[in-house]
Design a protein around this motif. Structure first.
Motif, PDB file in Angstrom:
ATOM      1  N   ASP A  54      -2.759  15.429  -2.438  1.00 57.49           N
ATOM      2  CA  ASP A  54      -4.077  14.962  -2.876  1.00 57.49           C
ATOM      3  C   ASP A  54      -3.988  13.603  -3.564  1.00 57.49           C
ATOM      4  OD1 ASP A  54      -5.328  17.294  -1.895  1.00 57.49           O
ATOM      5  OD2 ASP A  54      -4.835  18.365  -3.739  1.00 57.49           O
TER       6      ASP A  54
ATOM      7  N   ILE B 137       0.830  -1.211   0.000  1.00 55.23           N
ATOM      8  CA  ILE B 137       0.000   0.000   0.000  1.00 55.23           C
ATOM      9  C   ILE B 137       0.859   1.254   0.000  1.00 55.23           C
ATOM     10  CG2 ILE B 137      -1.728   1.331   1.290  1.00 55.23           C
ATOM     11  CD1 ILE B 137      -2.968  -1.358   2.129  1.00 55.23           C
TER      12      ILE B 137
ATOM     13  N   GLU C  26      -1.681  11.281  -3.107  1.00 64.04           N
ATOM     14  CA  GLU C  26      -1.350  10.256  -2.115  1.00 64.04           C
ATOM     15  C   GLU C  26      -2.556   9.908  -1.247  1.00 64.04           C
ATOM     16  OE1 GLU C  26       1.334   8.294  -1.796  1.00 64.04           O
ATOM     17  OE2 GLU C  26       2.046   9.259  -3.629  1.00 64.04           O
TER      18      GLU C  26
ATOM     19  N   GLU D  23      -6.740   6.085   0.160  1.00 71.45           N
ATOM     20  CA  GLU D  23      -8.170   5.831   0.330  1.00 71.45           C
ATOM     21  C   GLU D  23      -8.663   4.758  -0.633  1.00 71.45           C
ATOM     22  OE1 GLU D  23      -9.848   9.814   0.307  1.00 71.45           O
ATOM     23  OE2 GLU D  23      -9.476  10.008   2.471  1.00 71.45           O
ATOM     24  N   SER D  24      -8.044   4.630  -1.822  1.00 71.84           N
ATOM     25  CA  SER D  24      -8.432   3.574  -2.761  1.00 71.84           C
ATOM     26  C   SER D  24      -8.089   2.191  -2.208  1.00 71.84           C
ATOM     27  CB  SER D  24      -7.766   3.787  -4.127  1.00 71.84           C
ATOM     28  OG  SER D  24      -6.394   3.409  -4.097  1.00 71.84           O
ATOM     29  N   HIS D  25      -7.175   2.142  -1.232  1.00 69.44           N
ATOM     30  CA  HIS D  25      -6.805   0.900  -0.550  1.00 69.44           C
ATOM     31  C   HIS D  25      -7.555   0.743   0.774  1.00 69.44           C
ATOM     32  CE1 HIS D  25      -3.537  -0.463  -3.155  1.00 69.44           C
ATOM     33  NE2 HIS D  25      -3.179   0.811  -3.280  1.00 69.44           N
ATOM     34  N   GLY D  26      -8.517   1.612   1.030  1.00 73.81           N
ATOM     35  CA  GLY D  26      -9.297   1.522   2.263  1.00 73.81           C
ATOM     36  C   GLY D  26      -8.637   2.138   3.475  1.00 73.81           C
TER      37      GLY D  26
ATOM     38  N   ALA E 222      -5.688  10.144  -2.148  1.00 72.66           N
ATOM     39  CA  ALA E 222      -6.583   9.366  -3.016  1.00 72.66           C
ATOM     40  C   ALA E 222      -6.089   7.928  -3.162  1.00 72.66           C
ATOM     41  CB  ALA E 222      -6.704  10.037  -4.378  1.00 72.66           C
ATOM     42  N   ARG E 223      -4.774   7.758  -3.310  1.00 76.04           N
ATOM     43  CA  ARG E 223      -4.205   6.413  -3.442  1.00 76.04           C
ATOM     44  C   ARG E 223      -4.426   5.598  -2.180  1.00 76.04           C
ATOM     45  NH1 ARG E 223       0.231   3.672  -2.495  1.00 76.04           N
ATOM     46  NH2 ARG E 223       1.337   5.358  -1.474  1.00 76.04           N
TER      47      ARG E 223
END
Length: 130
Positions: free
Chosen positions: A83, A24, A85, A90-93, A87-88
């Motif tokens: 922003d 992650i 990072e 949060e895309s992994h939960g 988003a990245r």
């Protein structure tokens, strides 16, 4: 003293912590060994010019980890695009706190946590043009 060589982190679940820091967060593995005599894994991760030593131990004691607890407050990672990072992650939960601005440096930052609740920070290392 002229640089930070490494930061040591003990995870309660080695596989989960390794997945978080390697897959992650994206830190490359430099070396990984299982130490049978200690029933412990040690994984060295590259973070810029420094390293994270990721350890596992059977039944490690818990430690207060809130940012205002006595001791190490948090570990901060420099990023160029906060922003992207966030988003990245949060895309992994991975939940991130709302972005704030450091009143003294004008730099943007946010906090998130590793699988054991260790407070981690993303700190934008450049002021954004508006």
């Amino acid at each position: 003293m002229h640089a930070i060589h490494h930061i040591a982190i003990i995870g309660s679940d080695y596989a989960q912590s390794r997945h978080f820091y390697v897959d992650i967060l994206g830190f490359p593995v430099l070396n990984e060994v299982y130490r049978a005599e200690r029933d412990s894994w040690k994984c060295d991760l590259a973070v810029g010019g420094a390293q994270i030593e990721l350890f596992s131990f059977p039944n490690p004691p818990s430690r207060p980890s809130r940012p205002e607890a006595c001791g190490l407050r948090h570990l901060a990672f420099a990023v160029s695009d906060l922003d992207a990072e966030v988003a990245r992650l949060e895309s992994h939960g991975v939940a991130c706190e709302p972005v704030r601005v450091d009143e003294y440096t004008d730099r943007r930052f946010t906090f998130f946590a590793d699988p054991d609740g260790l407070p981690l920070e993303l700190y934008e290392d450049q002021v954004r043009a508006i």
